[in-house]
Design a protein around this motif. Structure first.
Motif, short mmCIF file in Angstrom:
data_model
loop_
_atom_site.label_atom_id
_atom_site.label_comp_id
_atom_site.label_asym_id
_atom_site.label_seq_id
_atom_site.Cartn_x
_atom_site.Cartn_y
_atom_site.Cartn_z
N SER A 33 -2.20 6.50 -14.96
CA SER A 33 -2.14 6.76 -13.52
C SER A 33 -1.10 7.82 -13.20
CB SER A 33 -1.80 5.46 -12.76
OG SER A 33 -2.84 4.52 -12.90
N TRP A 34 0.06 7.73 -13.89
CA TRP A 34 1.10 8.72 -13.65
C TRP A 34 0.62 10.09 -14.04
CZ3 TRP A 34 5.90 9.25 -11.60
CH2 TRP A 34 6.61 10.40 -11.96
N LYS B 110 -1.24 7.04 -7.38
CA LYS B 110 -0.18 6.24 -6.80
C LYS B 110 0.52 5.39 -7.85
CE LYS B 110 0.65 3.34 -2.83
NZ LYS B 110 0.04 2.63 -1.71
N MET B 111 1.84 5.51 -7.91
CA MET B 111 2.60 4.84 -8.95
C MET B 111 2.72 3.34 -8.75
SD MET B 111 5.63 7.42 -10.02
CE MET B 111 5.85 8.26 -8.47
N LEU B 112 2.50 2.87 -7.55
CA LEU B 112 2.64 1.44 -7.29
C LEU B 112 1.30 0.71 -7.32
CD1 LEU B 112 5.39 1.38 -4.53
CD2 LEU B 112 5.60 1.45 -7.00
N LYS B 113 0.29 1.35 -7.89
CA LYS B 113 -1.01 0.69 -8.04
C LYS B 113 -0.81 -0.56 -8.89
CE LYS B 113 -5.77 1.66 -9.43
NZ LYS B 113 -6.67 2.65 -10.04
N GLY B 114 -1.31 -1.67 -8.40
CA GLY B 114 -1.09 -2.93 -9.09
C GLY B 114 -0.04 -3.77 -8.39
N LEU C 228 0.95 -2.62 -4.82
CA LEU C 228 0.51 -2.45 -3.44
C LEU C 228 -0.93 -1.96 -3.43
CD1 LEU C 228 3.48 -0.69 -1.61
CD2 LEU C 228 2.50 -2.90 -1.04
N SER C 229 -1.75 -2.52 -2.56
CA SER C 229 -3.13 -2.07 -2.47
C SER C 229 -3.25 -0.95 -1.43
CB SER C 229 -4.05 -3.23 -2.07
OG SER C 229 -3.83 -3.61 -0.73
N LYS C 230 -4.22 -0.08 -1.63
CA LYS C 230 -4.43 1.04 -0.73
C LYS C 230 -4.78 0.55 0.68
CE LYS C 230 -6.85 5.47 -0.53
NZ LYS C 230 -7.83 6.37 -1.20
N SER C 231 -5.54 -0.54 0.75
CA SER C 231 -5.96 -1.06 2.05
C SER C 231 -4.78 -1.59 2.86
CB SER C 231 -7.01 -2.15 1.88
OG SER C 231 -6.49 -3.23 1.12
N VAL C 232 -3.87 -2.31 2.17
CA VAL C 232 -2.69 -2.86 2.85
C VAL C 232 -1.82 -1.73 3.39
CG1 VAL C 232 -0.51 -4.08 2.50
CG2 VAL C 232 -2.62 -5.04 1.60
N CYS C 233 -1.60 -0.70 2.56
CA CYS C 233 -0.79 0.45 2.99
C CYS C 233 -1.46 1.18 4.14
CB CYS C 233 -0.56 1.41 1.83
SG CYS C 233 0.54 0.77 0.56
N GLY C 234 -2.80 1.32 4.06
CA GLY C 234 -3.53 2.03 5.09
C GLY C 234 -3.45 1.37 6.45
N GLU C 235 -3.37 0.05 6.46
CA GLU C 235 -3.29 -0.69 7.72
C GLU C 235 -1.87 -0.70 8.30
OE1 GLU C 235 -4.75 -4.55 6.90
OE2 GLU C 235 -6.81 -3.90 6.48
N CYS C 236 -0.88 -0.51 7.44
CA CYS C 236 0.51 -0.62 7.86
C CYS C 236 1.11 0.73 8.28
CB CYS C 236 1.34 -1.23 6.73
SG CYS C 236 3.11 -1.33 7.09
N ARG C 237 1.35 1.58 7.30
CA ARG C 237 1.89 2.94 7.49
C ARG C 237 3.27 2.95 8.13
NH1 ARG C 237 -3.59 6.11 9.58
NH2 ARG C 237 -4.86 5.63 7.76
N ILE C 238 4.01 1.86 7.99
CA ILE C 238 5.35 1.82 8.57
C ILE C 238 6.27 2.82 7.88
CG2 ILE C 238 6.28 0.01 7.03
CD1 ILE C 238 7.71 -1.12 9.51
N CYS C 239 5.93 3.17 6.65
CA CYS C 239 6.77 4.11 5.90
C CYS C 239 6.60 5.56 6.39
CB CYS C 239 6.47 4.03 4.41
SG CYS C 239 4.75 4.33 3.98
N CYS C 240 5.61 5.80 7.26
CA CYS C 240 5.33 7.16 7.73
C CYS C 240 5.96 7.45 9.08
CB CYS C 240 3.82 7.38 7.83
SG CYS C 240 2.92 7.08 6.29
N ASP D 63 9.47 10.54 -3.15
CA ASP D 63 9.98 9.47 -2.30
C ASP D 63 8.85 8.57 -1.80
OD1 ASP D 63 12.73 9.62 -2.21
OD2 ASP D 63 12.79 11.06 -0.58
N CYS D 64 7.74 9.21 -1.42
CA CYS D 64 6.60 8.46 -0.87
C CYS D 64 5.83 7.72 -1.98
CB CYS D 64 5.64 9.41 -0.15
SG CYS D 64 6.42 10.32 1.20
N LYS D 65 5.79 8.32 -3.15
CA LYS D 65 5.07 7.70 -4.27
C LYS D 65 5.71 6.39 -4.71
CE LYS D 65 3.14 11.93 -6.28
NZ LYS D 65 3.15 12.83 -7.45
N ILE D 66 7.04 6.31 -4.58
CA ILE D 66 7.73 5.11 -5.08
C ILE D 66 8.11 4.14 -3.96
CG2 ILE D 66 8.65 6.35 -7.07
CD1 ILE D 66 11.41 6.31 -5.64
N TRP D 67 7.89 4.52 -2.70
CA TRP D 67 8.27 3.63 -1.58
C TRP D 67 7.50 2.32 -1.66
CZ3 TRP D 67 7.03 0.96 2.84
CH2 TRP D 67 8.07 0.77 3.76
#
Length: 199
Positions: A29-30, A35-39, A41-53, A123-127
């Motif tokens: 993956s690297w 995305k380095m946090l695959k496994g 964090l799921s893409k769907s969870v991040c997509g619904e949240c986006r608090i890091c943006c 920064d975003c890849k590892i958040w």
């Protein structure tokens, strides 16, 4: 007793195999820039949240640090985006924010997510992992505002780091010291990487 020992050894062996498989998947993956946090964090969870943006006037220091290549790409995709130069990198300029104002990263598309894709800042890849300066030592911490991650046992977050991510963070931050942020007491320390090297 012999049977118990045999079962224990078998379980240890299975754990070792599992870790090797995980590391292989992580390395692939690297290499692909995924995305380095695959496994974790799921893409769907991040997509619904986006608090890091989004950033308010209390956490603008969390703005992702970009190298020149990433900055140029974002500038091409979002003409008019302003940047602030750090020592060797860039962050997007947000200006003065009022108490209830939120500044959203210019790379965020409300419908599709990050327009930088796999070329987003490190920064975003590892958040929500963060690399920080704690009294002269480089440490990996976790941001408390990511509810999905912060609800997990800290042991799980530490174990994930030990599967190769901590090494990647250490190597990258050695070459790009601008991403090492001053320690915030609300961020639990997960791993000490060692004394900060001055470049």
């Amino acid at each position: 007793m012999k049977l118990t020992l045999r079962v224990f050894k078998r379980n240890v062996k299975l754990m070792e195999i599992g870790i090797k498989v995980f590391v292989q998947l992580f390395s692939k993956s690297w290499g692909k820039g995924e995305k380095m946090l695959k496994g974790l964090l799921s893409k769907s969870v991040c997509g619904e949240c986006r608090i890091c943006c989004g950033f308010d006037n209390t956490d603008v220091w969390e703005m992702p640090v970009m190298n020149e290549e990433t900055k140029n790409k974002l500038e091409a995709l979002r003409p008019g985006t302003e940047f602030v130069r750090t020592k060797n990198s860039y962050i997007t300029k947000c200006g003065e924010l009022s108490d209830d104002e939120i500044f959203y990263c210019p790379a965020l598309d409300k419908n599709t997510g990050c327009i930088l894709g796999d070329e987003k800042p490190f920064d975003c890849k590892i958040w929500p992992y963060r690399v920080m300066n704690f009294k002269g030592s480089k440490v990996i911490t976790v941001c408390p505002v990511c509810g999905e991650i912060f609800s997990r046992p800290l042991r799980e977050l530490v174990d994930f780091l030990e599967c190769g991510l901590a090494v990647k963070i250490d190597e990258y931050s050695n070459e790009n010291p601008d991403i090492v942020k001053d320690y915030d007491f609300s961020y639990p320390i997960l791993k000490v990487l060692g004394e900060i090297k001055q470049k």
